[in-house]
Design a protein around this motif. Structure first.
Motif, PDB file in Angstrom:
ATOM      1  N   ALA A 192      42.705  59.095 122.939  1.00 39.94           N
ATOM      2  CA  ALA A 192      42.797  57.981 123.752  1.00 39.94           C
ATOM      3  C   ALA A 192      43.948  56.955 123.470  1.00 39.94           C
ATOM      4  CB  ALA A 192      41.593  56.845 123.605  1.00 39.94           C
ATOM      5  N   ALA A 193      44.308  56.945 122.228  1.00 38.54           N
ATOM      6  CA  ALA A 193      45.563  56.065 121.914  1.00 38.54           C
ATOM      7  C   ALA A 193      46.740  56.976 122.303  1.00 38.54           C
ATOM      8  CB  ALA A 193      45.487  56.150 120.223  1.00 38.54           C
ATOM      9  N   HIS A 194      46.892  58.380 122.255  1.00 34.81           N
ATOM     10  CA  HIS A 194      47.906  58.943 122.490  1.00 34.81           C
ATOM     11  C   HIS A 194      48.435  58.723 124.189  1.00 34.81           C
ATOM     12  CE1 HIS A 194      51.328  61.911 122.001  1.00 34.81           C
ATOM     13  NE2 HIS A 194      50.868  62.391 123.179  1.00 34.81           N
ATOM     14  N   THR A 195      47.158  58.778 124.922  1.00 43.06           N
ATOM     15  CA  THR A 195      47.465  58.599 126.414  1.00 43.06           C
ATOM     16  C   THR A 195      46.822  57.354 126.874  1.00 43.06           C
ATOM     17  OG1 THR A 195      45.502  59.820 126.830  1.00 43.06           O
ATOM     18  CG2 THR A 195      47.474  61.256 126.814  1.00 43.06           C
ATOM     19  N   ASN A 227      43.130  58.220 111.858  1.00 42.20           N
ATOM     20  CA  ASN A 227      43.705  57.896 113.129  1.00 42.20           C
ATOM     21  C   ASN A 227      45.188  57.996 112.977  1.00 42.20           C
ATOM     22  OD1 ASN A 227      44.154  55.868 111.641  1.00 42.20           O
ATOM     23  ND2 ASN A 227      43.608  54.338 112.923  1.00 42.20           N
ATOM     24  N   ASP A 228      45.888  58.658 112.224  1.00 43.11           N
ATOM     25  CA  ASP A 228      47.233  59.115 112.257  1.00 43.11           C
ATOM     26  C   ASP A 228      47.785  59.756 113.347  1.00 43.11           C
ATOM     27  OD1 ASP A 228      49.728  59.641 111.571  1.00 43.11           O
ATOM     28  OD2 ASP A 228      49.279  60.258 109.421  1.00 43.11           O
ATOM     29  N   ALA A 229      48.577  59.062 114.017  1.00 42.34           N
ATOM     30  CA  ALA A 229      49.187  59.586 115.180  1.00 42.34           C
ATOM     31  C   ALA A 229      49.874  61.046 115.017  1.00 42.34           C
ATOM     32  CB  ALA A 229      50.106  58.744 115.870  1.00 42.34           C
ATOM     33  N   TYR A 230      50.391  61.410 113.746  1.00 44.02           N
ATOM     34  CA  TYR A 230      50.943  62.354 113.201  1.00 44.02           C
ATOM     35  C   TYR A 230      49.753  63.481 113.492  1.00 44.02           C
ATOM     36  CZ  TYR A 230      55.172  60.553 111.331  1.00 44.02           C
ATOM     37  OH  TYR A 230      56.177  59.868 111.459  1.00 44.02           O
ATOM     38  N   VAL A 231      48.784  63.083 113.037  1.00 42.39           N
ATOM     39  CA  VAL A 231      47.444  64.353 113.191  1.00 42.39           C
ATOM     40  C   VAL A 231      47.503  64.733 114.550  1.00 42.39           C
ATOM     41  CG1 VAL A 231      45.234  64.707 113.264  1.00 42.39           C
ATOM     42  CG2 VAL A 231      46.272  63.299 111.203  1.00 42.39           C
ATOM     43  N   TYR A 232      47.566  63.815 115.594  1.00 38.94           N
ATOM     44  CA  TYR A 232      47.261  64.313 117.084  1.00 38.94           C
ATOM     45  C   TYR A 232      48.520  65.405 117.355  1.00 38.94           C
ATOM     46  CZ  TYR A 232      46.232  64.267 121.946  1.00 38.94           C
ATOM     47  OH  TYR A 232      45.981  64.399 123.197  1.00 38.94           O
ATOM     48  N   ASP A 233      49.656  64.931 116.990  1.00 41.66           N
ATOM     49  CA  ASP A 233      50.935  65.610 117.265  1.00 41.66           C
ATOM     50  C   ASP A 233      50.744  67.272 116.486  1.00 41.66           C
ATOM     51  OD1 ASP A 233      51.965  63.939 118.874  1.00 41.66           O
ATOM     52  OD2 ASP A 233      53.312  62.963 117.458  1.00 41.66           O
ATOM     53  N   ALA A 234      50.367  67.105 115.387  1.00 40.42           N
ATOM     54  CA  ALA A 234      50.044  68.463 114.642  1.00 40.42           C
ATOM     55  C   ALA A 234      49.068  69.242 115.201  1.00 40.42           C
ATOM     56  CB  ALA A 234      49.657  67.904 113.249  1.00 40.42           C
ATOM     57  N   LEU A 235      48.077  68.834 115.828  1.00 41.13           N
ATOM     58  CA  LEU A 235      46.949  69.495 116.584  1.00 41.13           C
ATOM     59  C   LEU A 235      47.570  70.247 117.955  1.00 41.13           C
ATOM     60  CD1 LEU A 235      44.038  67.406 116.298  1.00 41.13           C
ATOM     61  CD2 LEU A 235      44.541  69.299 114.995  1.00 41.13           C
ATOM     62  N   ARG A 236      48.235  69.212 118.561  1.00 42.51           N
ATOM     63  CA  ARG A 236      49.119  69.691 119.821  1.00 42.51           C
ATOM     64  C   ARG A 236      50.056  70.899 119.395  1.00 42.51           C
ATOM     65  NH1 ARG A 236      52.158  66.674 122.675  1.00 42.51           N
ATOM     66  NH2 ARG A 236      51.661  67.169 124.718  1.00 42.51           N
ATOM     67  N   ALA A 237      50.609  70.737 118.282  1.00 44.17           N
ATOM     68  CA  ALA A 237      51.805  71.713 117.796  1.00 44.17           C
ATOM     69  C   ALA A 237      50.787  73.227 117.439  1.00 44.17           C
ATOM     70  CB  ALA A 237      52.270  71.254 116.606  1.00 44.17           C
ATOM     71  N   GLY A 238      49.812  73.086 117.227  1.00 52.12           N
ATOM     72  CA  GLY A 238      48.721  74.406 116.904  1.00 52.12           C
ATOM     73  C   GLY A 238      48.002  74.348 115.841  1.00 52.12           C
ATOM     74  N   ALA A 239      48.137  73.307 115.049  1.00 55.25           N
ATOM     75  CA  ALA A 239      47.311  73.247 113.695  1.00 55.25           C
ATOM     76  C   ALA A 239      45.832  73.421 114.438  1.00 55.25           C
ATOM     77  CB  ALA A 239      47.322  71.850 112.952  1.00 55.25           C
ATOM     78  N   VAL A 240      44.729  74.036 113.612  1.00 52.80           N
ATOM     79  CA  VAL A 240      43.542  74.291 114.047  1.00 52.80           C
ATOM     80  C   VAL A 240      42.520  73.107 113.697  1.00 52.80           C
ATOM     81  CG1 VAL A 240      43.881  76.813 114.125  1.00 52.80           C
ATOM     82  CG2 VAL A 240      42.943  75.615 111.918  1.00 52.80           C
ATOM     83  N   GLY A 241      43.182  72.014 112.784  1.00 53.04           N
ATOM     84  CA  GLY A 241      42.136  70.942 112.445  1.00 53.04           C
ATOM     85  C   GLY A 241      42.731  70.194 111.362  1.00 53.04           C
ATOM     86  N   MET A 255      48.545  71.941 104.969  1.00 48.94           N
ATOM     87  CA  MET A 255      49.789  71.401 105.419  1.00 48.94           C
ATOM     88  C   MET A 255      49.947  69.785 105.447  1.00 48.94           C
ATOM     89  SD  MET A 255      53.054  72.156 106.518  1.00 48.94           S
ATOM     90  CE  MET A 255      53.115  73.793 107.210  1.00 48.94           C
ATOM     91  N   ASP A 256      50.587  69.230 104.524  1.00 51.50           N
ATOM     92  CA  ASP A 256      50.595  67.640 104.410  1.00 51.50           C
ATOM     93  C   ASP A 256      51.411  67.188 105.619  1.00 51.50           C
ATOM     94  OD1 ASP A 256      50.788  65.306 103.644  1.00 51.50           O
ATOM     95  OD2 ASP A 256      52.089  65.254 102.546  1.00 51.50           O
ATOM     96  N   VAL A 257      50.805  66.034 106.532  1.00 51.04           N
ATOM     97  CA  VAL A 257      51.215  65.807 107.728  1.00 51.04           C
ATOM     98  C   VAL A 257      52.562  65.116 107.674  1.00 51.04           C
ATOM     99  CG1 VAL A 257      49.904  63.688 108.150  1.00 51.04           C
ATOM    100  CG2 VAL A 257      50.742  65.044 110.228  1.00 51.04           C
ATOM    101  N   ARG A 258      52.885  64.498 106.359  1.00 52.94           N
ATOM    102  CA  ARG A 258      53.998  63.698 106.049  1.00 52.94           C
ATOM    103  C   ARG A 258      54.654  64.262 104.979  1.00 52.94           C
ATOM    104  NH1 ARG A 258      53.565  58.204 108.610  1.00 52.94           N
ATOM    105  NH2 ARG A 258      51.852  58.040 109.831  1.00 52.94           N
ATOM    106  N   MET A 259      55.712  64.800 105.142  1.00 55.35           N
ATOM    107  CA  MET A 259      56.625  65.230 104.086  1.00 55.35           C
ATOM    108  C   MET A 259      58.050  65.008 104.446  1.00 55.35           C
ATOM    109  SD  MET A 259      54.896  69.202 103.177  1.00 55.35           S
ATOM    110  CE  MET A 259      54.833  69.819 104.753  1.00 55.35           C
ATOM    111  N   PRO A 260      59.049  65.164 103.551  1.00 56.18           N
ATOM    112  CA  PRO A 260      60.359  64.838 103.452  1.00 56.18           C
ATOM    113  C   PRO A 260      60.908  66.138 104.192  1.00 56.18           C
ATOM    114  CG  PRO A 260      59.898  65.437 101.107  1.00 56.18           C
ATOM    115  CD  PRO A 260      58.597  65.181 101.911  1.00 56.18           C
ATOM    116  N   GLU A 261      62.174  65.948 104.799  1.00 58.04           N
ATOM    117  CA  GLU A 261      63.137  66.944 105.386  1.00 58.04           C
ATOM    118  C   GLU A 261      62.505  67.471 106.510  1.00 58.04           C
ATOM    119  OE1 GLU A 261      64.323  70.145 102.587  1.00 58.04           O
ATOM    120  OE2 GLU A 261      64.302  68.750 100.852  1.00 58.04           O
TER     121      GLU A 261
END
Length: 235
Positions: free
Chosen positions: A154-157, A105-119, A71-77
């Protein structure tokens, strides 16, 4: 003279495992094509669908029920974070989702991991890394990069250390040991050797950690360990 016993017939060969079914979600056709070529060169992998947006990805994954989604972390719609959350929230047996990004270090990655992505995987990963990652997550492991997760947490919190979460006090001493080792990226087998206990015992402790932290998988448990103040962050 006793006749020799008849030779038993050979045991039937085990049925071949079906190939891993993979869905590719990326808004760049060239990226999807490159991923398809790499993955379908492997006998145990099959790309069963492609989506160019998160809005396309969610119904496609629901209908195809693949084993793994890249899953590309940045997509339209709908971006990869929302698409990941929607897929995991609406499927009884969701696929293993790996987010793909350009920057570690994309902040989107951290949010995706929190959403349930496995890596996550970087788009510049070489073919062997890509193939190995798909096989790794398909067998139930998480694709953890301890240094990257620590940096993202560390960056997120950023700011004052978080107060300890309520679940921290409910961990047994051995469960706490297991969570610390999970945060270093060790597999169950490696934790078994480090702790001097059997693999099944480690598996039991991992399951208890997931339950107590309210996590879907090891990646979410490690994130919870940072956000809950169990592991002190370093920049």
């Amino acid at each position: 003279m006793t006749a020799p016993a008849p030779t038993p017939p050979p045991a039937p060969a085990p049925a071949p495992r079906p190939p891993l079914r993979i869905v590719l979600c990326d808004d760049e056709r060239m990226v999807r094509t490159a991923l398809r070529v790499i993955l379908e060169a492997e006998a145990d992998m099959e790309v069963v669908g492609e989506a160019a947006t998160g809005a396309e990805a969610v119904p496609l994954v629901r209908s195809l029920a693949p084993d793994v989604v890249l899953m590309d972390v940045r997509m339209p719609e709908i971006d990869g974070i929302r698409a990941t959350g929607q897929i995991l929230a609406t499927m009884a047996e969701p696929p293993r989702i790996v987010v793909v990004t350009t920057f570690e270090n994309d902040a989107y990655v951290y949010d995706a991991l929190r959403a349930g992505a496995v890596g996550f995987l970087l788009k510049r990963a070489d073919p062997d890394e890509l193939i190995g990652a798909v096989r790794l997550v398909a067998r139930g492991d998480s694709l953890l990069f301890p240094a990257a997760v620590r940096s993202l947490a560390a960056a997120h919190t950023a700011g004052a250390p978080p107060a300890a979460a309520a679940w921290v006090a409910r961990l047994t001493e051995r469960e706490a040991d297991v969570l610390r080792l999970m945060a270093t990226g060790l597999s169950n087998h490696e934790m078994s050797e480090r702790l001097g206990v059997g693999p099944q015992t480690v598996k039991t402790h991992v399951a208890a950690v997931l339950t107590k932290t309210g996590s879907r998988d090891r990646t979410q448990a490690v994130i919870a360990a940072y956000e809950g103040g169990f592991i002190m962050k370093k920049g």
